[in-house]
Design a protein around this motif. Structure first.
Motif, PDB file in Angstrom:
ATOM      1  N   LEU A  32       1.931  12.676   7.062  1.00 25.01           N
ATOM      2  CA  LEU A  32       2.132  12.550   5.618  1.00 25.01           C
ATOM      3  C   LEU A  32       1.236  13.563   4.922  1.00 25.01           C
ATOM      4  O   LEU A  32       0.157  13.893   5.419  1.00 25.01           O
ATOM      5  N   PHE A  33       1.664  14.019   3.725  1.00 23.28           N
ATOM      6  CA  PHE A  33       0.938  15.104   3.072  1.00 23.28           C
ATOM      7  C   PHE A  33       0.751  14.825   1.579  1.00 23.28           C
ATOM      8  O   PHE A  33       1.599  14.187   0.948  1.00 23.28           O
ATOM      9  N   PRO A  34      -0.352  15.345   1.009  1.00 24.06           N
ATOM     10  CA  PRO A  34      -0.620  15.116  -0.419  1.00 24.06           C
ATOM     11  C   PRO A  34       0.093  16.101  -1.338  1.00 24.06           C
ATOM     12  O   PRO A  34      -0.065  16.037  -2.555  1.00 24.06           O
ATOM     13  N   PHE A  35       0.854  17.015  -0.770  1.00 24.71           N
ATOM     14  CA  PHE A  35       1.583  18.013  -1.554  1.00 24.71           C
ATOM     15  C   PHE A  35       3.074  17.873  -1.257  1.00 24.71           C
ATOM     16  O   PHE A  35       3.490  17.045  -0.452  1.00 24.71           O
ATOM     17  N   GLY A  36       3.878  18.702  -1.917  1.00 23.62           N
ATOM     18  CA  GLY A  36       5.313  18.680  -1.664  1.00 23.62           C
ATOM     19  C   GLY A  36       6.109  17.847  -2.647  1.00 23.62           C
ATOM     20  O   GLY A  36       7.335  17.780  -2.545  1.00 23.62           O
ATOM     21  N   PHE A  39      -7.995  16.680   1.292  1.00 24.48           N
ATOM     22  CA  PHE A  39      -7.156  16.025   2.293  1.00 24.48           C
ATOM     23  C   PHE A  39      -6.060  16.989   2.727  1.00 24.48           C
ATOM     24  O   PHE A  39      -5.334  17.532   1.903  1.00 24.48           O
ATOM     25  N   ARG A  40      -5.934  17.189   4.033  1.00 30.95           N
ATOM     26  CA  ARG A  40      -4.903  18.077   4.551  1.00 30.95           C
ATOM     27  C   ARG A  40      -3.697  17.309   5.063  1.00 30.95           C
ATOM     28  O   ARG A  40      -2.649  17.895   5.319  1.00 30.95           O
ATOM     29  N   GLY A  41      -3.822  16.008   5.205  1.00 23.82           N
ATOM     30  CA  GLY A  41      -2.698  15.198   5.639  1.00 23.82           C
ATOM     31  C   GLY A  41      -3.176  13.844   6.126  1.00 23.82           C
ATOM     32  O   GLY A  41      -4.377  13.561   6.159  1.00 23.82           O
ATOM     33  N   ASP A  42      -2.221  13.006   6.477  1.00 21.32           N
ATOM     34  CA  ASP A  42      -2.491  11.682   7.039  1.00 21.32           C
ATOM     35  C   ASP A  42      -1.714  11.523   8.330  1.00 21.32           C
ATOM     36  O   ASP A  42      -0.660  12.147   8.526  1.00 21.32           O
ATOM     37  N   LEU A  43      -2.216  10.640   9.171  1.00 26.39           N
ATOM     38  CA  LEU A  43      -1.471  10.202  10.347  1.00 26.39           C
ATOM     39  C   LEU A  43      -1.182   8.717  10.196  1.00 26.39           C
ATOM     40  O   LEU A  43      -2.109   7.906  10.079  1.00 26.39           O
ATOM     41  N   ALA A  44       0.098   8.373  10.166  1.00 29.63           N
ATOM     42  CA  ALA A  44       0.517   6.974  10.103  1.00 29.63           C
ATOM     43  C   ALA A  44       0.822   6.512  11.525  1.00 29.63           C
ATOM     44  O   ALA A  44       1.764   6.997  12.155  1.00 29.63           O
ATOM     45  N   LEU A  45       0.016   5.584  12.021  1.00 28.27           N
ATOM     46  CA  LEU A  45       0.134   5.114  13.397  1.00 28.27           C
ATOM     47  C   LEU A  45       0.855   3.775  13.442  1.00 28.27           C
ATOM     48  O   LEU A  45       0.645   2.911  12.580  1.00 28.27           O
ATOM     49  N   SER A  46       1.660   3.591  14.469  1.00 32.19           N
ATOM     50  CA  SER A  46       2.343   2.307  14.652  1.00 32.19           C
ATOM     51  C   SER A  46       1.455   1.304  15.373  1.00 32.19           C
ATOM     52  O   SER A  46       1.838   0.146  15.551  1.00 32.19           O
ATOM     53  N   GLU A  47       0.273   1.743  15.771  1.00 32.24           N
ATOM     54  CA  GLU A  47      -0.678   0.904  16.495  1.00 32.24           C
ATOM     55  C   GLU A  47      -1.873   0.588  15.594  1.00 32.24           C
ATOM     56  O   GLU A  47      -2.346   1.451  14.849  1.00 32.24           O
ATOM     57  N   ARG A  48      -2.338  -0.633  15.656  1.00 35.31           N
ATOM     58  CA  ARG A  48      -3.539  -1.008  14.918  1.00 35.31           C
ATOM     59  C   ARG A  48      -4.750  -0.684  15.786  1.00 35.31           C
ATOM     60  O   ARG A  48      -4.951  -1.300  16.840  1.00 35.31           O
ATOM     61  N   ASP A  55       0.798  -1.230   0.000  1.00 38.51           N
ATOM     62  CA  ASP A  55       0.000   0.000   0.000  1.00 38.51           C
ATOM     63  C   ASP A  55       0.830   1.279   0.000  1.00 38.51           C
ATOM     64  O   ASP A  55       0.273   2.378  -0.051  1.00 38.51           O
ATOM     65  N   GLY A  56       2.143   1.163   0.073  1.00 35.55           N
ATOM     66  CA  GLY A  56       2.993   2.340  -0.032  1.00 35.55           C
ATOM     67  C   GLY A  56       3.023   3.223   1.197  1.00 35.55           C
ATOM     68  O   GLY A  56       3.384   4.401   1.104  1.00 35.55           O
ATOM     69  N   THR A  57       2.659   2.679   2.341  1.00 39.27           N
ATOM     70  CA  THR A  57       2.703   3.445   3.585  1.00 39.27           C
ATOM     71  C   THR A  57       4.067   3.275   4.249  1.00 39.27           C
ATOM     72  O   THR A  57       4.821   2.359   3.917  1.00 39.27           O
ATOM     73  N   PRO A  58       4.408   4.136   5.202  1.00 36.51           N
ATOM     74  CA  PRO A  58       5.712   4.018   5.857  1.00 36.51           C
ATOM     75  C   PRO A  58       5.872   2.679   6.580  1.00 36.51           C
ATOM     76  O   PRO A  58       4.891   2.076   7.026  1.00 36.51           O
ATOM     77  N   GLU A  59       7.093   2.241   6.692  1.00 33.80           N
ATOM     78  CA  GLU A  59       7.379   0.988   7.389  1.00 33.80           C
ATOM     79  C   GLU A  59       6.890   1.080   8.837  1.00 33.80           C
ATOM     80  O   GLU A  59       7.103   2.079   9.522  1.00 33.80           O
ATOM     81  N   GLY A  60       6.213   0.051   9.265  1.00 36.87           N
ATOM     82  CA  GLY A  60       5.708   0.017  10.631  1.00 36.87           C
ATOM     83  C   GLY A  60       4.339   0.633  10.812  1.00 36.87           C
ATOM     84  O   GLY A  60       3.792   0.615  11.919  1.00 36.87           O
ATOM     85  N   CYS A  61       3.762   1.169   9.743  1.00 35.72           N
ATOM     86  CA  CYS A  61       2.428   1.774   9.839  1.00 35.72           C
ATOM     87  C   CYS A  61       1.375   0.668   9.912  1.00 35.72           C
ATOM     88  O   CYS A  61       1.258  -0.148   9.001  1.00 35.72           O
ATOM     89  N   LYS A  62       0.605   0.674  10.985  1.00 39.26           N
ATOM     90  CA  LYS A  62      -0.444  -0.332  11.155  1.00 39.26           C
ATOM     91  C   LYS A  62      -1.846   0.244  10.973  1.00 39.26           C
ATOM     92  O   LYS A  62      -2.795  -0.505  10.757  1.00 39.26           O
ATOM     93  N   THR A  63      -1.960   1.564  11.085  1.00 42.14           N
ATOM     94  CA  THR A  63      -3.228   2.248  10.802  1.00 42.14           C
ATOM     95  C   THR A  63      -2.906   3.569  10.124  1.00 42.14           C
ATOM     96  O   THR A  63      -2.039   4.311  10.592  1.00 42.14           O
ATOM     97  N   LEU A  64      -3.588   3.849   9.026  1.00 40.93           N
ATOM     98  CA  LEU A  64      -3.422   5.134   8.346  1.00 40.93           C
ATOM     99  C   LEU A  64      -4.753   5.875   8.393  1.00 40.93           C
ATOM    100  O   LEU A  64      -5.785   5.337   7.985  1.00 40.93           O
ATOM    101  N   LEU A  65      -4.719   7.101   8.898  1.00 42.59           N
ATOM    102  CA  LEU A  65      -5.917   7.935   8.996  1.00 42.59           C
ATOM    103  C   LEU A  65      -5.787   9.126   8.060  1.00 42.59           C
ATOM    104  O   LEU A  65      -4.780   9.849   8.095  1.00 42.59           O
ATOM    105  N   LEU A  66      -6.795   9.347   7.234  1.00 46.39           N
ATOM    106  CA  LEU A  66      -6.813  10.469   6.298  1.00 46.39           C
ATOM    107  C   LEU A  66      -7.607  11.612   6.918  1.00 46.39           C
ATOM    108  O   LEU A  66      -8.725  11.409   7.399  1.00 46.39           O
ATOM    109  N   LEU A  67      -7.024  12.803   6.885  1.00 47.95           N
ATOM    110  CA  LEU A  67      -7.600  13.954   7.574  1.00 47.95           C
ATOM    111  C   LEU A  67      -8.066  15.016   6.588  1.00 47.95           C
ATOM    112  O   LEU A  67      -7.428  15.273   5.569  1.00 47.95           O
TER     113      LEU A  67
END
Length: 219
Positions: free
Chosen positions: A84-88, A124-133, A27-39
């Motif tokens: 994480l951000f959709p721009f940049g 979308f203003r950003g995401d939070l990649a959590l190490s916790e499920r 899914d292309g998320t950072p290593e160790g990310c167990k939950t991704l939240l879109l904000l």
């Protein structure tokens, strides 16, 4: 940490969770990310807050992106997450596919994403990649399935947004014209035709702000 606690934190930042999922290895998320939240913005109360922020008032470019960087990073630090951000970019992170993975954003008849609560044209203003499920609510079905007539597909006066695709040049030319004043000042007619968008609470001033950035780009 559970989702209601995160939502309370985001509430103070004028943001809300637009969806989340538990990523797999592809899914292309950072290593160790167990939950991704879109904000996204908590509309309609987001806009009156945003126009009072330092980023908006300093007249420097990309105010909303700079605000997002500051605020989402602050939220991430408070809970030990990665922002994480959709721009940049380029390269850009796959926010479109991530949104679809949440089950709360769907491909609309005009191919743009439609959200079960925010409607068309998600911000979308950003995401939070959590190490916790963390447990997430079950996704909802696409609102388009029960949308009578699917008015978004026929709302554009110049047929720039149709099921066949998006004519960016025609869209910008119309918005810049005298005839396109309504779209320019109140937001895209296709978005406003969406029944879900009508109840989402986005203010005309916020839509006009995004339109100004859109038409400043190249044809």
């Amino acid at each position: 940490m559970r989702l209601p606690e995160l939502e309370a934190l985001l509430d103070h930042a004028y943001l809300r969770v637009l969806g989340g999922f538990h990523p797999g290895p592809d899914d292309g998320t950072p290593e160790g990310c167990k939950t991704l939240l879109l904000l996204g913005p908590d509309e309609p109360r987001f806009w009156p807050h945003f126009i009072q922020t330092p980023e908006y008032r300093d007249d420097a470019p990309n105010a909303m992106d700079r605000w997002s960087l500051r605020v989402v990073e602050e939220c991430a630090k408070r809970i030990g997450a990665q922002a994480l951000f959709p721009f940049g970019g380029p390269p850009y992170l796959p926010f479109y596919s991530w949104a679809l993975k949440t089950g709360r954003a769907h491909v609309s008849p005009i191919r743009f994403l439609v959200h079960d609560r925010a409607g068309l044209f998600l911000s979308f203003r950003g995401d939070l990649a959590l190490s916790e499920r963390i447990p997430l609510p079950s996704p909802e079905s696409t609102p388009c399935a029960t949308c009578a007539g699917q008015p978004c597909a026929t709302a554009c006066p110049v047929r720039a947004l149709t099921p066949q695709g998006y004519d960016v040049a025609a869209c910008k030319a119309y918005i810049r014209s005298d005839a396109g004043r309504d779209c320019r000042e109140n937001g895209c007619l296709a978005r406003r035709a969406c029944p879900v968008s009508k109840t989402a609470g986005r203010l005309s001033a916020q839509s006009a702000y995004h339109m100004q950035y859109f038409i400043k780009g190249s044809p």
